[in-house]
Every structure is written in structure tokens, then in C-alpha cells.
Design an enzyme around this catalytic site. Structure first.
Site: not given
Ligand SMILES: Nc1nc(=O)c2c([nH]1)NC[C@@H]1CN(c3ccc(C(=O)N[C@@H](CCC(=O)O)C(=O)O)cc3)CN21
Ligand SMILES: CC(C)C(=O)C(=O)O
Length: 351
Positions: A107-108, A146, A176, A178, A245
Site C-alpha cells: 500500500d506504499s 496489501d 498482507k 498490519e 519493519e
Molecule cells: N517509499 C516508501 N518507502 C517505504 O519504506 C515506505 C513508504 N514509502 N510508505 C509507507 C511506509 C512508510 N515508511 C517509512 C517512512 C519513513 C521512515 C523514516 O523516516 N524513519 C526514520 C526513523 C526515525 C526514528 O524513529 O529514529 C529514519 O530515519 O529511518 C521509516 C519508514 C516505510 N514505508
Molecule cells: C514497506 C513494505 C513492507 C510495505 O508494507 C509496503 O510497501 O507498503
């Protein structure tokens, strides 16, 4: 002993590549191998057959189709399971050609294909539409779709109805969803009708607001225990695998050791049974954010931008189309054409 184990792993690895890659460089007679001592394997009959049989048979399933038993075997053989997202026909084809095991219509796609802020607004119809397109291109990989936010939380009945639509209309082979222990009844209901379920714990993006943003999960002893209990509950409920994740690698490793089903990590380190990434992230065509766990294997965004700018410049300068991009007419026919429309003066030559 250690040596034979290594060769065994390599046999499996080579066979996988041979089975799954359409044009495997590893198997051409004089292609360089990463490990010289395995060269003998390239000429084995079984391998050769695997390469030759790697063709789609007239409309039926490909011979080397990835199924649930394939995934179980990969985990048993300690071969990492590969999973990547796809959103349309060309990305589905790319997944298949790369020999990826599992193709996730995640669903991303709400964000990477539809431009939404997050994944909350994407609908079941959207997921079906995209799944259909991916499925036309992706026939060998195991395709999981998803369940979008709002399509499964109300009741197990609602979830079963949605899952059936994803299979029947979208061509999904599994779904899938959540959530942890609280989803157990729902998962049981879906698996009871014969639809395999992939679980998803840790950072669950559909619960972004509740989690206070896209943050790393399971970072305290207590939270990590909760994560383990949720994963065990998903296994008990009948999930064939679980996505972990954004959790610390050490926690993901311990959890992976405690369950029999494969764990597929994204931001969960190397201690899981497999890895998943969003294709747009790994190709460098999504730049709204870049989570720490994402490695960019290409900069296709930049390449695309450059190509489009160059095209526009060439059109504006009259450099495109060139001779080789043009169709011709026989001189006599052209003459006749001009006569028929009463045009005596030949046109000026092109600039
Ligand atoms: N393009 C894309 N990639 C993805 O992996 C993704 C999506 N979209 N959309 C749905 C979710 C959103 N996701 C995400 C989005 C942002 C972070 C992120 O920026 N995380 C911080 C963590 C910060 C912290 O808690 O310390 C990082 O710095 O990695 C993580 C997962 C994973 N999924
Ligand atoms: C990041 C993956 C595991 C996902 O759930 C998605 O692409 O939506």
C-alpha cells in the site's frame, strides 16, 4: 564439513539464479564466477535443464513458480528470501526478470505511485487495480497484495470479503495485513478460506498517527517483548511469514530465532529470513523521504530527469527526430501526392 556446507549453499544459490533469471550471466559458458571452485556446477545437467526450462509455457504458470513450499524451503536452506514492491506492469516484469522471490503490491503505492501523503487513503479498488497490472507482468514470483487501511479492521467477515476480492479480482496469491495479537482472529478467518496471510509488525505505517509518526519500534526491553509476543501470535494464527519493519537488528534476530515461519525484514537488519524494500526507494525514484534502512541501488530519478530534459532540448533545437526516426515514401508516390493536391512547388527542405 564447513567446506561442503558452503558448496551446498552455493549449489542452491546457483540453482536459484539459474531457475529464476531469464538471461543468467552466471550460466553462460565463459562467464566469470564469483567463486572459482564452483565452476563445475555451471555445466551440470540439472542446472542446464533449469536454465532451459526457464521459459513461460503457453499461457500457463511458469515451470519454476514460487509457491509457499518454495519459501519454506528457502528458510530451511538458510537462503535469504527476497521481496520487493511493484505497482504496475513494468515493475512486475522487472521483479520477475530479476528472480525476486516475492512481489509485494504494497500500500506504499499510495505514496510512490499515487502521490498521497501517507497510506491511509488508498482503497481496496485501488489495490485491485494495481494488483491486476502487476500480475500481468509478474507470473513467477509469489504475489502478495496489501490489505489497505479500512478494508479489514471492522470485523473478520469484512476482512475475508476484502481478501477474497484481492484474490479473485486482483490476482493476489496471498494478502498482507498490519497488526499483532489483536489481528489473530481476523488472520484465522482469512486463512480458513484458503488465503495465505503475511503478517506485519513493528512500524505499521497504517497506524502512523497512533505511533506518532514513522518511528523505529521495539526499542525498550518491554516493547521488544511485546513485539516477540505479537510475532508468535501471528505465527500461531497461521501467517506463512511476518514482515518486521523498523526494529533494532538484535531484536529482529532474536524474534526470527523464536519463530518457525520466515521473517522478512525492512529496517530489521540481516538476522531475518529475508529482506523487503520499496522498489521506488531502491531505484532512487522516490525522494520525499529516505528511511535509514533504504539503500539506493540506482539513481533512476536523476537519469529520468536528465533524459527528459535532453529530449525537450533536442526537440526545441530541431535535433529530434533525426533521419533514423523517420518513415519514407517512394519519390514517385510523393510526386503523385503533390499532383493530387495541386501543389506544384516542392516544400523547402527540412531545417
Ligand atoms: N517509499 C516508501 N518507502 C517505504 O519504506 C515506505 C513508504 N514509502 N510508505 C509507507 C511506509 C512508510 N515508511 C517509512 C517512512 C519513513 C521512515 C523514516 O523516516 N524513519 C526514520 C526513523 C526515525 C526514528 O524513529 O529514529 C529514519 O530515519 O529511518 C521509516 C519508514 C516505510 N514505508
Ligand atoms: C514497506 C513494505 C513492507 C510495505 O508494507 C509496503 O510497501 O507498503
Amino acid at each position: 564439513m564447513a567446506c561442503s556446507t558452503r558448496v551446498g549453499a552455493w549449489t542452491t544459490r546457483l540453482l536459484r539464479v539459474g531457475l529464476f533469471a531469464e538471461e543468467s550471466v552466471l550460466f553462460s559458458n565463459n562467464a566469470p564466477l564469483r567463486r572459482g571452485h564452483c565452476r563445475c556446477l555451471t555445466t551440470s545437467r540439472r542446472t542446464q535443464q533449469a536454465v532451459e526450462s526457464n521459459k513461460y509455457g503457453g499461457g500457463g504458470a511458469p515451470i519454476n513458480k514460487v509457491t509457499l513450499p518454495t519459501l519454506r524451503r528457502l528458510k530451511q536452506d538458510k537462503m535469504p528470501i527476497t521481496m520487493v514492491t511493484a505497482v504496475d506492469y513494468p515493475s512486475g516484469v522487472a521483479v520477475d526478470r530479476a528472480g525476486i522471490d516475492v512481489c509485494l503490491v504494497g500500500d506504499s503505492l499510495a505514496m510512490v505511485a499515487l502521490g498521497y501523503e501517507d497510506t491511509s487513503q488508498v482503497t481496496l479498488d485501488d489495490m485491485i487495480h494495481h494488483s491486476k497490472a502487476v500480475k500481468r507482468g509478474c507470473r513467477r514470483a509469489f504475489m502478495v497484495t496489501d490489505m489497505p487501511f479500512g478494508s479489514y479492521e471492522v470485523s473478520p467477515q469484512q476482512a475475508v470479503q476484502s481478501a477474497i476480492r484481492l484474490v479473485k479480482e486482483g490476482g493476489a496469491e496471498a494478502v498482507k495485513l498490519e497488526g499483532g495479537a489483536e489481528m489473530a482472529e481476523t488472520i484465522k478467518a482469512i486463512t480458513r478460506v484458503g488465503i495465505p496471510v503475511l503478517g506485519h509488525v513493528g512500524l505499521t505505517p497504517q497506524r502512523k498517527a497512533g505511533l506518532g509518526g514513522y518511528r523505529v519500534q521495539g526499542t525498550t526491553g518491554e516493547k521488544a517483548v511485546q513485539l516477540l509476543q505479537d510475532t508468535l501470535a501471528l505465527e500461531e494464527a497461521g501467517c506463512f511469514a511476518v514482515v518486521l519493519e523498523a526494529v533494532p537488528s538484535l531484536v529482529a534476530h532474536v524474534i526470527s530465532k523464536q519463530v518457525d515461519i520466515p521473517t522478512i525484514g525492512i529496517g530489521a537488519g540481516p538476522g531475518t529470513s529475508g529482506q523487503v524494500l520499496v522498489m521506488n526507494d531502491l531505484l532512487g525514484i522516490f525522494d520525499r523521504f529516505s528511511p535509514k534502512f533504504c539503500k539506493r541501488y540506482a539513481e533512476l530519478g536523476q537519469i529520468t530527469q536528465h533524459a527528459l530534459s535532453e529530449y525537450a532540448a533536442e526537440v526545441r533545437q530541431g535535433l529530434f527526430p533525426a533521419q533514423e526516426h523517420q518513415y519514407t515514401i517512394k519519390p514517385l508516390e510523393y510526386q503523385r501526392f503533390l499532383e493530387l493536391i495541386g501543389q506544384e512547388e516542392p516544400l523547402e527542405a527540412y531545417a
